[in-house]
Scaffold this motif. Structure first.
Motif, PDB file in Angstrom:
ATOM      1  N   PRO A  70     -18.977  19.948 113.386  1.00 45.67           N
ATOM      2  CA  PRO A  70     -19.296  21.280 113.885  1.00 45.67           C
ATOM      3  C   PRO A  70     -19.417  22.247 112.726  1.00 45.67           C
ATOM      4  N   ASP A  71     -19.858  23.460 112.991  1.00 48.40           N
ATOM      5  CA  ASP A  71     -20.016  24.395 111.881  1.00 48.40           C
ATOM      6  C   ASP A  71     -18.659  24.778 111.308  1.00 48.40           C
ATOM      7  N   ILE A  72     -18.692  25.283 110.083  1.00 44.46           N
ATOM      8  CA  ILE A  72     -17.464  25.534 109.343  1.00 44.46           C
ATOM      9  C   ILE A  72     -16.593  26.577 110.026  1.00 44.46           C
ATOM     10  N   LEU A  76     -12.682  26.023 111.182  1.00 41.84           N
ATOM     11  CA  LEU A  76     -11.598  26.898 110.743  1.00 41.84           C
ATOM     12  C   LEU A  76     -10.856  27.472 111.946  1.00 41.84           C
ATOM     13  N   GLN A  77     -11.590  27.869 112.956  1.00 43.75           N
ATOM     14  CA  GLN A  77     -10.960  28.431 114.150  1.00 43.75           C
ATOM     15  C   GLN A  77     -10.098  27.399 114.865  1.00 43.75           C
ATOM     16  N   SER A  78     -10.582  26.169 114.933  1.00 48.22           N
ATOM     17  CA  SER A  78      -9.801  25.105 115.551  1.00 48.22           C
ATOM     18  C   SER A  78      -8.502  24.865 114.784  1.00 48.22           C
ATOM     19  N   GLY A  79      -8.607  24.850 113.454  1.00 53.22           N
ATOM     20  CA  GLY A  79      -7.416  24.659 112.637  1.00 53.22           C
ATOM     21  C   GLY A  79      -6.429  25.806 112.770  1.00 53.22           C
ATOM     22  N   ARG A  80      -6.938  27.020 112.879  1.00 49.60           N
ATOM     23  CA  ARG A  80      -6.072  28.189 113.059  1.00 49.60           C
ATOM     24  C   ARG A  80      -5.214  28.039 114.316  1.00 49.60           C
ATOM     25  N   ALA A  94      -9.422  27.099 102.613  1.00 46.29           N
ATOM     26  CA  ALA A  94     -10.384  26.192 103.222  1.00 46.29           C
ATOM     27  C   ALA A  94     -10.423  24.920 102.390  1.00 46.29           C
ATOM     28  N   TYR A  95     -10.034  23.806 103.014  1.00 48.67           N
ATOM     29  CA  TYR A  95      -9.934  22.531 102.310  1.00 48.67           C
ATOM     30  C   TYR A  95     -11.131  21.661 102.661  1.00 48.67           C
ATOM     31  N   ALA A 116     -17.082  29.516 104.296  1.00 46.04           N
ATOM     32  CA  ALA A 116     -15.625  29.522 104.427  1.00 46.04           C
ATOM     33  C   ALA A 116     -15.023  30.778 103.813  1.00 46.04           C
ATOM     34  N   LEU A 117     -15.487  31.153 102.638  1.00 46.14           N
ATOM     35  CA  LEU A 117     -14.929  32.320 101.953  1.00 46.14           C
ATOM     36  C   LEU A 117     -15.231  33.628 102.673  1.00 46.14           C
ATOM     37  N   SER A 118     -16.238  33.623 103.542  1.00 37.36           N
ATOM     38  CA  SER A 118     -16.586  34.845 104.273  1.00 37.36           C
ATOM     39  C   SER A 118     -15.580  35.173 105.367  1.00 37.36           C
TER      40      SER A 118
END
Length: 323
Positions: A70-72, A76-80, A94-95, A116-118
């Protein structure tokens, strides 16, 4: 039924300079890695250097998102959400974890890293890759992010400092490529975390310690150690089934890692001391599925021996000076 982990009166961060505690000290709050699969491949899989990858490689075994891309932002949201339930962390690195995360055109890398940095709660990047896949342009790109104030870690998968072992597991590079990549990264003042595997075919515990010594002699900011998993759909699995490869016992792994930690200078940060694989693909050793049992055993072993990280590092320094 698995044997219970030994009781210990200390916690891991009392005896080891862990990455989590290092981040907490520096940022004043918990900072966690969020794993990303950006859809990269590997030169040891796509034919550039070889096909099939390393004998132990089934990427699902270390990347939770390896089956999907899926998109980055969604990853990230899933990991959060997961970490919010576990730790309440609100800041992240962001790994870029799955496969070789510098193996693309530098403009494509910049686009992916910038996604990721955004994110406002992302403090930087940790980029996992191979020592033979970090050309100057990629290192310059990572350096540019660091110059903007982001925390940047280059994670180099060395696994062993012995070329004959790397050849045996079809790694596709040697220690020389690692040395060159490390020096090039350090010339740009980038922090490097080196990955080492304990229990590789043909290696003894003292070989893992020698790999550590060779890495420390060159200088490194971070380390990751994990046991060799036997997982489905790998050549190592076939070797295990035929009796050609015997996995480490947990007691041997714990003893080896405790010794490695004690020989590591206190200022080197340990990002990991063990690793797990998904139960659906893990074949052996079964103790690899029990992360906290292994970590508690390492902590207990250090406590029992009255050792901590750096306790034996002076011996390494004296040995190096004697040579």
């Amino acid at each position: 039924m698995p044997e219970a982990a030994p009781h210990t009166s200390v916690v891991l961060s009392d005896v080891v300079n862990t990455f989590g505690q290092d981040l907490l000290r520096r940022y004043g709050e918990r900072v966690h890695k969020l794993a990303i699969n950006a859809g990269f491949t590997c030169p040891n899989r796509d034919g550039s250097k070889g096909r099939g990858g390393c004998t132990f490689c089934n990427n699902v075994s270390f990347s939770p998102n390896a089956r999907q891309e899926p998109d980055i932002a969604a990853q990230l949201q899933s990991g959060r959400k997961v970490l919010a339930r576990r730790t309440g962390a609100k800041k992240f690195l962001a790994y870029f974890q799955a496969y070789t995360n510098t193996y693309a055109n530098v403009d494509d890398l910049d686009r992916l890293y910038r996604q990721a940095l955004s994110e406002p709660d992302v403090l930087g990047l940790s980029v996992g890759t191979r020592p033979d896949c970090v050309p100057p342009a990629v290192l310059d790109l990572l350096k540019s992010y660091q110059d903007e104030g982001y925390e940047i870690w280059l994670e180099l998968g060395l696994q062993s400092a012995f070329d004959h072992t790397l050849e045996k597991v079809n790694r596709g590079h040697g220690f020389g490529e690692y040395r060159a990549a490390l020096r090039a990264a350090h010339a740009r003042e980038l922090c490097v975390c080196t990955h080492l595997i304990v229990g590789l075919p043909g290696e003894r515990p003292q070989d893992s310690l020698q790999s550590l010594f060779r890495v420390l002699e060159l200088g490194v900011e971070g380390l990751k150690i994990h046991p060799l998993h036997v997982v489905k759909a790998t050549r190592l699995a076939n070797q295990w089934r035929s009796g050609e490869y015997q996995p480490l016992k947990m007691t041997d792994y714990v003893e080896t890692v405790a010794g490695m930690v004690a020989h590591t200078p206190e200022d080197v940060v340990y990002h990991r001391l063990t690793g797990t694989a998904e139960s659906g693909i893990l074949l052996a050793p079964h103790w690899c599925s029990q992360k906290w049992r292994v970590l508690n055993a390492i902590t207990h072993r250090l406590e029992t021996l009255e050792l901590r990280q750096g306790s034996l590092a002076s011996r390494l320094s004296r040995a190096a000076n004697a040579e």
